[in-house]
Structure formats: C-alpha cells, structure tokens
Write a protein that holds these residues in place. Structure first.
Motif, PDB file in Angstrom:
ATOM      1  N   LEU A 186       0.794  -1.223   0.000  1.00 57.06           N
ATOM      2  CA  LEU A 186       0.000   0.000   0.000  1.00 57.06           C
ATOM      3  C   LEU A 186       0.835   1.286   0.000  1.00 57.06           C
ATOM      4  CD1 LEU A 186      -3.088   0.306   0.043  1.00 57.06           C
ATOM      5  CD2 LEU A 186      -2.897   0.893   2.443  1.00 57.06           C
ATOM      6  N   SER A 187       1.918   1.289   0.779  1.00 59.02           N
ATOM      7  CA  SER A 187       2.567   2.583   0.958  1.00 59.02           C
ATOM      8  C   SER A 187       3.200   3.146  -0.322  1.00 59.02           C
ATOM      9  CB  SER A 187       3.492   2.594   2.178  1.00 59.02           C
ATOM     10  OG  SER A 187       4.648   1.907   1.893  1.00 59.02           O
ATOM     11  N   PRO A 188       3.808   2.302  -1.196  1.00 64.39           N
ATOM     12  CA  PRO A 188       4.256   2.903  -2.454  1.00 64.39           C
ATOM     13  C   PRO A 188       3.090   3.426  -3.307  1.00 64.39           C
ATOM     14  CG  PRO A 188       4.702   0.520  -2.430  1.00 64.39           C
ATOM     15  CD  PRO A 188       4.288   0.905  -1.057  1.00 64.39           C
ATOM     16  N   VAL A 189       1.939   2.762  -3.248  1.00 64.97           N
ATOM     17  CA  VAL A 189       0.784   3.217  -4.032  1.00 64.97           C
ATOM     18  C   VAL A 189       0.337   4.585  -3.520  1.00 64.97           C
ATOM     19  CG1 VAL A 189      -1.591   2.734  -4.738  1.00 64.97           C
ATOM     20  CG2 VAL A 189       0.019   0.857  -4.502  1.00 64.97           C
ATOM     21  N   ARG A 190       0.269   4.703  -2.187  1.00 64.91           N
ATOM     22  CA  ARG A 190      -0.142   5.978  -1.611  1.00 64.91           C
ATOM     23  C   ARG A 190       0.845   7.074  -2.008  1.00 64.91           C
ATOM     24  NH1 ARG A 190      -0.275   9.965   2.140  1.00 64.91           N
ATOM     25  NH2 ARG A 190      -2.159  10.188   3.389  1.00 64.91           N
ATOM     26  N   ALA A 191       2.126   6.756  -1.928  1.00 65.97           N
ATOM     27  CA  ALA A 191       3.141   7.758  -2.254  1.00 65.97           C
ATOM     28  C   ALA A 191       3.020   8.200  -3.717  1.00 65.97           C
ATOM     29  CB  ALA A 191       4.527   7.197  -1.972  1.00 65.97           C
ATOM     30  N   GLU A 192       2.794   7.233  -4.599  1.00 61.13           N
ATOM     31  CA  GLU A 192       2.660   7.598  -6.016  1.00 61.13           C
ATOM     32  C   GLU A 192       1.398   8.403  -6.280  1.00 61.13           C
ATOM     33  OE1 GLU A 192       4.063   5.227  -9.487  1.00 61.13           O
ATOM     34  OE2 GLU A 192       4.112   3.632  -7.974  1.00 61.13           O
ATOM     35  N   LEU A 193       0.324   8.012  -5.593  1.00 63.65           N
ATOM     36  CA  LEU A 193      -0.930   8.752  -5.764  1.00 63.65           C
ATOM     37  C   LEU A 193      -0.765  10.185  -5.265  1.00 63.65           C
ATOM     38  CD1 LEU A 193      -3.939   8.891  -6.463  1.00 63.65           C
ATOM     39  CD2 LEU A 193      -4.461   7.939  -4.221  1.00 63.65           C
ATOM     40  N   LEU A 194      -0.074  10.322  -4.140  1.00 70.12           N
ATOM     41  CA  LEU A 194       0.163  11.660  -3.596  1.00 70.12           C
ATOM     42  C   LEU A 194       0.953  12.506  -4.596  1.00 70.12           C
ATOM     43  CD1 LEU A 194      -0.158  13.507  -1.096  1.00 70.12           C
ATOM     44  CD2 LEU A 194       2.068  12.676  -0.333  1.00 70.12           C
ATOM     45  N   GLY A 195       1.952  11.904  -5.217  1.00 74.69           N
ATOM     46  CA  GLY A 195       2.745  12.625  -6.202  1.00 74.69           C
ATOM     47  C   GLY A 195       1.891  13.031  -7.399  1.00 74.69           C
ATOM     48  N   PHE A 196       1.085  12.101  -7.849  1.00 78.15           N
ATOM     49  CA  PHE A 196       0.213  12.347  -9.007  1.00 78.15           C
ATOM     50  C   PHE A 196      -0.759  13.502  -8.713  1.00 78.15           C
ATOM     51  CE2 PHE A 196      -3.857  11.138 -11.143  1.00 78.15           C
ATOM     52  CZ  PHE A 196      -3.437  11.264 -12.462  1.00 78.15           C
ATOM     53  N   LEU A 197      -1.390  13.442  -7.532  1.00 74.41           N
ATOM     54  CA  LEU A 197      -2.356  14.487  -7.193  1.00 74.41           C
ATOM     55  C   LEU A 197      -1.667  15.828  -6.922  1.00 74.41           C
ATOM     56  CD1 LEU A 197      -4.900  12.509  -4.979  1.00 74.41           C
ATOM     57  CD2 LEU A 197      -5.161  13.211  -7.356  1.00 74.41           C
ATOM     58  N   THR A 198      -0.451  15.761  -6.405  1.00 75.86           N
ATOM     59  CA  THR A 198       0.296  17.000  -6.187  1.00 75.86           C
ATOM     60  C   THR A 198       0.510  17.705  -7.528  1.00 75.86           C
ATOM     61  OG1 THR A 198       1.410  16.061  -4.262  1.00 75.86           O
ATOM     62  CG2 THR A 198       2.453  17.977  -5.281  1.00 75.86           C
ATOM     63  N   HIS A 199       0.878  16.936  -8.548  1.00 72.34           N
ATOM     64  CA  HIS A 199       1.033  17.538  -9.879  1.00 72.34           C
ATOM     65  C   HIS A 199      -0.299  18.106 -10.368  1.00 72.34           C
ATOM     66  CE1 HIS A 199       5.164  16.631 -10.638  1.00 72.34           C
ATOM     67  NE2 HIS A 199       4.995  15.351 -10.354  1.00 72.34           N
ATOM     68  N   ALA A 200      -1.363  17.313 -10.161  1.00 74.10           N
ATOM     69  CA  ALA A 200      -2.681  17.764 -10.626  1.00 74.10           C
ATOM     70  C   ALA A 200      -3.095  19.047  -9.909  1.00 74.10           C
ATOM     71  CB  ALA A 200      -3.722  16.679 -10.398  1.00 74.10           C
ATOM     72  N   LEU A 201      -2.633  19.217  -8.668  1.00 80.62           N
ATOM     73  CA  LEU A 201      -2.968  20.417  -7.910  1.00 80.62           C
ATOM     74  C   LEU A 201      -1.847  21.455  -8.022  1.00 80.62           C
ATOM     75  CD1 LEU A 201      -4.588  18.535  -4.943  1.00 80.62           C
ATOM     76  CD2 LEU A 201      -5.772  20.177  -6.392  1.00 80.62           C
ATOM     77  N   LEU A 202      -1.190  21.442  -9.156  1.00 81.15           N
ATOM     78  CA  LEU A 202      -0.178  22.448  -9.511  1.00 81.15           C
ATOM     79  C   LEU A 202       0.954  22.543  -8.489  1.00 81.15           C
ATOM     80  CD1 LEU A 202      -2.659  25.241 -10.710  1.00 81.15           C
ATOM     81  CD2 LEU A 202      -1.719  23.350 -12.025  1.00 81.15           C
ATOM     82  N   GLY A 203       1.333  21.380  -7.965  1.00 84.84           N
ATOM     83  CA  GLY A 203       2.498  21.344  -7.084  1.00 84.84           C
ATOM     84  C   GLY A 203       2.183  21.492  -5.602  1.00 84.84           C
ATOM     85  N   ASP A 204       0.895  21.518  -5.253  1.00 83.67           N
ATOM     86  CA  ASP A 204       0.514  21.714  -3.848  1.00 83.67           C
ATOM     87  C   ASP A 204       0.319  20.359  -3.154  1.00 83.67           C
ATOM     88  OD1 ASP A 204      -0.686  22.290  -1.437  1.00 83.67           O
ATOM     89  OD2 ASP A 204      -1.979  23.856  -2.254  1.00 83.67           O
ATOM     90  N   SER A 205       1.329  19.920  -2.401  1.00 80.14           N
ATOM     91  CA  SER A 205       1.232  18.578  -1.811  1.00 80.14           C
ATOM     92  C   SER A 205       0.297  18.538  -0.607  1.00 80.14           C
ATOM     93  CB  SER A 205       2.622  18.068  -1.422  1.00 80.14           C
ATOM     94  OG  SER A 205       3.192  18.938  -0.483  1.00 80.14           O
ATOM     95  N   LEU A 206       0.115  19.663   0.080  1.00 83.56           N
ATOM     96  CA  LEU A 206      -0.805  19.665   1.223  1.00 83.56           C
ATOM     97  C   LEU A 206      -2.243  19.480   0.723  1.00 83.56           C
ATOM     98  CD1 LEU A 206      -1.095  19.993   4.291  1.00 83.56           C
ATOM     99  CD2 LEU A 206      -1.425  22.437   3.927  1.00 83.56           C
ATOM    100  N   ALA A 207      -2.599  20.203  -0.329  1.00 76.92           N
ATOM    101  CA  ALA A 207      -3.930  20.043  -0.908  1.00 76.92           C
ATOM    102  C   ALA A 207      -4.113  18.609  -1.402  1.00 76.92           C
ATOM    103  CB  ALA A 207      -4.140  21.043  -2.037  1.00 76.92           C
ATOM    104  N   ALA A 208      -3.033  18.013  -1.919  1.00 71.50           N
ATOM    105  CA  ALA A 208      -3.112  16.633  -2.419  1.00 71.50           C
ATOM    106  C   ALA A 208      -3.388  15.667  -1.269  1.00 71.50           C
ATOM    107  CB  ALA A 208      -1.826  16.264  -3.147  1.00 71.50           C
ATOM    108  N   GLU A 209      -2.770  15.900  -0.105  1.00 74.56           N
ATOM    109  CA  GLU A 209      -3.042  15.062   1.066  1.00 74.56           C
ATOM    110  C   GLU A 209      -4.540  15.108   1.397  1.00 74.56           C
ATOM    111  OE1 GLU A 209      -1.499  13.064   3.144  1.00 74.56           O
ATOM    112  OE2 GLU A 209       0.650  13.419   2.863  1.00 74.56           O
ATOM    113  N   TYR A 210      -5.080  16.302   1.419  1.00 72.17           N
ATOM    114  CA  TYR A 210      -6.495  16.434   1.764  1.00 72.17           C
ATOM    115  C   TYR A 210      -7.401  15.826   0.693  1.00 72.17           C
ATOM    116  CZ  TYR A 210      -5.764  18.924   6.090  1.00 72.17           C
ATOM    117  OH  TYR A 210      -5.421  19.230   7.390  1.00 72.17           O
ATOM    118  N   LEU A 211      -6.962  15.892  -0.551  1.00 70.46           N
ATOM    119  CA  LEU A 211      -7.769  15.286  -1.611  1.00 70.46           C
ATOM    120  C   LEU A 211      -7.823  13.763  -1.429  1.00 70.46           C
ATOM    121  CD1 LEU A 211      -9.481  15.492  -4.118  1.00 70.46           C
ATOM    122  CD2 LEU A 211      -7.421  15.688  -5.513  1.00 70.46           C
TER     123      LEU A 211
END
Ligand SMILES: *[C@@H]1O[C@H](CO)[C@@H](O)[C@H](O)[C@H]1NC(C)=O
Ligand SMILES: *[C@@H]1O[C@H](CO)[C@@H](O)[C@H](O)[C@H]1NC(C)=O
Ligand SMILES: CC(=O)N[C@H]1CO[C@H](CO)[C@@H](O)[C@@H]1O
Ligand SMILES: CC(=O)N[C@H]1CO[C@H](CO)[C@@H](O)[C@@H]1O
Length: 393
Positions: free
Chosen positions: A95-120
């Motif tokens: 699970l943890s690599p999947v979560r990490a990759e998803l976080l990275g993917f969403l961070t890009h989608a949120l224009l580099g905002d990793s905190l917003a990606a965590e909440y998403l």
C-alpha cells in the motif's frame, strides 16, 4: 434515475455483470401476449409514460439481480469472500508505495501543492459509514478555495478525478444553472411518474461542484431552494424528494468536493486554500501530459486503492483515546482562545482518514501527530490568506 458512469473500463464491467444475462423472449416486455391485462385499465397518458420508446428511456430487463458492494471492476465483486482475501491482503501489503505515487500524481494535478493533495486523498477515501441519529458520520466534504478563476484548472482537475473513481458528476455552479436546473426529483401526478432530478445520484458518486464559475447575479426563489437542497445533501447526506403534498427523505452517500475562488457559499467539513507552485501556460497540455505519464497499471492501482480503503473498519484503542485527551488538554492550556471542541472533532476526523489512507485500521501516536501537523499547516495557510485578502475568506 440519471446514472453517469465513468470510462469504458466501467461500462464494460457493468455490462458484463448486469447485462450478460440472456433474457428469454417470453419474458420481454414486447411479448404482447404477456402484457398484464390490468394495464389496459391505465389511462392513455399513463400508458405512454410507462412505456416510452426505448430510444427515449433505455431499459434493462432484469431476471436476477445481485446487489454489488461496489462497482469497481478491478476488485473482486465480493470483498469479504474467502477467495478475495489473498487479493486484499496482497494489495494492502504494497500500500505505501501506491499511496506515495498517488500523492505525487495528485500534487502535480494540484499544480504542485502537496498539502492540498493530502487532503484530496482523505476526501476521496471518505464515506458515510454510519448515522448517529440524523448525523451522517464519515463524510468529508472539502472546499478547495484559491482556485484560479478564468482558467480551465477546475475542469481539468475534474478530468483527473474522473480517471480515478467509478462514478462522478461535475456541477457547474452558475447562477443560470442554480436557477434553472431541477435538483430534486419530483412526482408528476398527471403522468403518475417520478421526474428525476440532478441530485438523484448513485451511491458513492463523487460530486465536484465548481463554484469558480459563479458570477455576479441574483438567485431567484427556485435558485435559493436549489442551493438549500445542495447544502442539505452536503450536511445531512440526504435528498428530500418532492411529492407536492409531502416530502420523502432519501439518504445518500455522495462525496462532495467544492472548488471555489474565495470562501464557498456551501457548507463544507474542511477548507483548504490552494497554493499553486507553478502556473502552466496551457492547462490542457499540462494535465494531458500528467495523465499520459502515468502507466495504466499504476492508474489501476490508484483506482483499487481508492475503492478498497473505503471498506476498512476503524477504531481507536482506550490507550490512544486517553493520550489524545491528555494532548488536547495540553493544547488548550497553551492556546485556550483558538482551540475548541470542534477542533478536536476535526483533528479526529483527519486522523481517521490519515490512518485509513495508510491502511491502518487503528490510530497510532505517530498518525495523531501527523494529523496535528497537517491541520496546523492548513490553518496557517487560511490565516495567511485572511491577511492577504482582508476579510475575504
Ligand atoms: C458505497 O460504499 C460503501 C463503502 O464505502 C459500500 O458499503 C457500499 O456498498 C457502496 N455502495 C455502492 C452502491 O457502491
Ligand atoms: C474573466 O472572465 C470574465 C467574464 O468571462 C471577464 O469579464 C474578465 O475580463 C476575465 N478576466 C481575466 C483576468 O481574464
Ligand atoms: C428544490 C428545487 O428543486 N427547487 C427548484 C430548483 O430550480 C428549478 C428550476 O427553476 C425549480 O423547478 C425547483 O423547484
Ligand atoms: C462558506 C463555507 O462553508 N466554507 C467553509 C469552508 O471550510 C471551512 C472549514 O475549514 C468552514 O469553516 C467554512 O465554513
């Protein structure tokens, strides 16, 4: 009802599961010899509405139906069956690599905002797991403020979400739409049928409300009622169907994500202010390249992750409860003005989804601290924003 499923990957499975049943011709509606003689007693108008041409109202004839736990074709249909256990435990162990990759993917989608990606992520795995009296527990409506206006950002962010969840709907919140769209299903007594409304969404749909499109203007009375209907869905997770003489309450389970420029008009459980780290000159190209950069097999892992985690149970041990209480008392001591019981509640909710997002079904000290950290970052941002915009937020 109006059902909208995402992607061909879903339509395919759906048709296989539900439409693969051969309907014997004698059971088909058009086998006129089998028509119920009682139907002749219906008024002509009723007949018409009960048998509209298939071009207008497509229908599925069902002989045997089995209620599915979920509609994600990438997971075993029934998760608690013995043969699904290997699948589930196999996935949980990586699970943890999947979560990490998803976080990275969403961070890009949120224009580099990793905190917003965590909440998403926390938002996407939230689900109503029970109701205490009328209060739905487990929902986590997020309002993402600070979204650029006059940009196709929200439209493309929705496209990303569509790629991740099996059912979604985007509501463009314009004055025009709020005043003119039918939100609540209502009974038409003349035709003796229930006319569907926009909020009649299948369970577990992701509803993305785009408030950045809201322009200056006047909501008329139906418009105000529609905003109320939407707020009720968010707060109570229910839709009151309109039967003219009375209303009938239908509980629902809809994940609502609101994108707005300033503070949203609608209630939300959590507001996060977007802090873009980059401004792509062409949003469409940017999101396209993001989507094409992720391998299909990885995308499928994201999809499994987001469905599976919603089925985990969660609890807090007595020991951690005690530690959390003590910590909270300590926090209050240091800052009695700004820390309220609501804050504790919010922290516990964030801690819950944070634990689940890591596949942990119980709260640990470490996650509690991480939840406090995330919440404090989120709040600091809101404070900063208030200073920038006066009282705008
Ligand atoms: C919605 O999700 C919950 C778990 O999160 C599940 O129990 C329920 O069966 C799902 N409903 C549908 C229709 O997918
Ligand atoms: C944003 O859109 C509105 C209406 O479409 C327009 O009047 C305004 O000039 C635009 N602003 C920018 C910065 O492009
Ligand atoms: C609750 C509800 O659906 N209110 C109104 C929403 O807007 C439509 C169109 O104007 C009205 O018909 C509804 O009564
Ligand atoms: C207007 C509105 O309801 N916005 C909400 C956004 O989220 C924050 C929580 O952090 C709420 O306090 C706001 O009410």
């Amino acid at each position: 009802g109006v059902v909208r499923w995402n992607h061909s990957w879903l339509e395919f499975s759906f048709s296989e599961t539900c439409l693969g049943i051969e309907v014997p011709s004698c059971l088909r509606r058009d086998a006129s010899s089998l028509l119920d003689p009682m139907e002749c007693a219906d008024t002509a108008e009723e007949q018409r509405v009960h048998s509209p041409p298939a071009s207008l109202v497509p229908r599925i004839h069902v002989v045997l139906a089995q209620k599915l736990q979920h509609i994600n074709p990438l997971l075993p249909a029934c998760l608690n069956k013995e043969e699904s256990k290997t699948f589930v435990s196999g996935f949980m162990s990586e699970l943890s690599p999947v979560r990490a990759e998803l976080l990275g993917f969403l961070t890009h989608a949120l224009l580099g905002d990793s905190l917003a990606a965590e909440y998403l992520i926390l938002h996407l795995i939230s689900t109503v797991y029970t109701r205490r009296d009328v209060l739905p527990l487990g929902k986590f409506t997020v309002n993402l403020s600070g979204c650029p206006r006059n940009s196709t950002f929200t439209e493309h962010l929705y496209r990303i979400i569509q790629h991740l969840v099996p059912a979604s709907f985007r509501l463009q919140m314009t004055i025009e739409n709020m005043n003119h769209l039918k939100f609540i299903p209502h009974k038409d007594y003349t035709a003796n049928r229930l006319v569907s409304g926009l909020l009649q969404l299948p369970s577990n749909t992701s509803l993305v409300i785009d408030e950045t499109l809201l322009e200056q203007g006047q909501l008329d009375t139906p418009g105000v009622h529609n905003v109320t209907a939407l707020s009720n869905l968010i707060t109570w997770q229910k839709v009151d169907y309109d039967f003219s003489y009375h209303q009938m309450e239908f509980p629902c389970n809809i994940n609502v994500f609101i994108t707005s420029e300033g503070r949203s008009l609608l209630p939300a459980d959590c507001q996060i202010h977007l802090q873009p780290q980059l401004t792509p000159p062409n949003m469409e190209e940017y999101m396209d390249s993001l989507l094409s950069a992720v391998l299909p097999s990885v995308l499928n892992k994201f999809r499994i992750y987001l469905t599976l985690l919603r089925f985990l149970d969660y609890s807090i041990s007595d020991e951690i409860t005690k530690a959390v209480e003590e910590d909270f008392v300590e926090m209050r001591k240091n800052d009695p003005q700004s820390i309220t019981a609501d804050d504790l509640h919010q922290l516990l909710i964030v801690a819950r989804f944070l634990s689940l997002s890591a596949g942990q079904t119980t709260l640990s000290r470490e996650r509690w601290l991480r939840a406090k950290q995330l919440e404090s970052l989120r709040r600091t941002r809101l404070q900063q924003q208030k200073c920038v915009n006066g009282n705008e937020l």
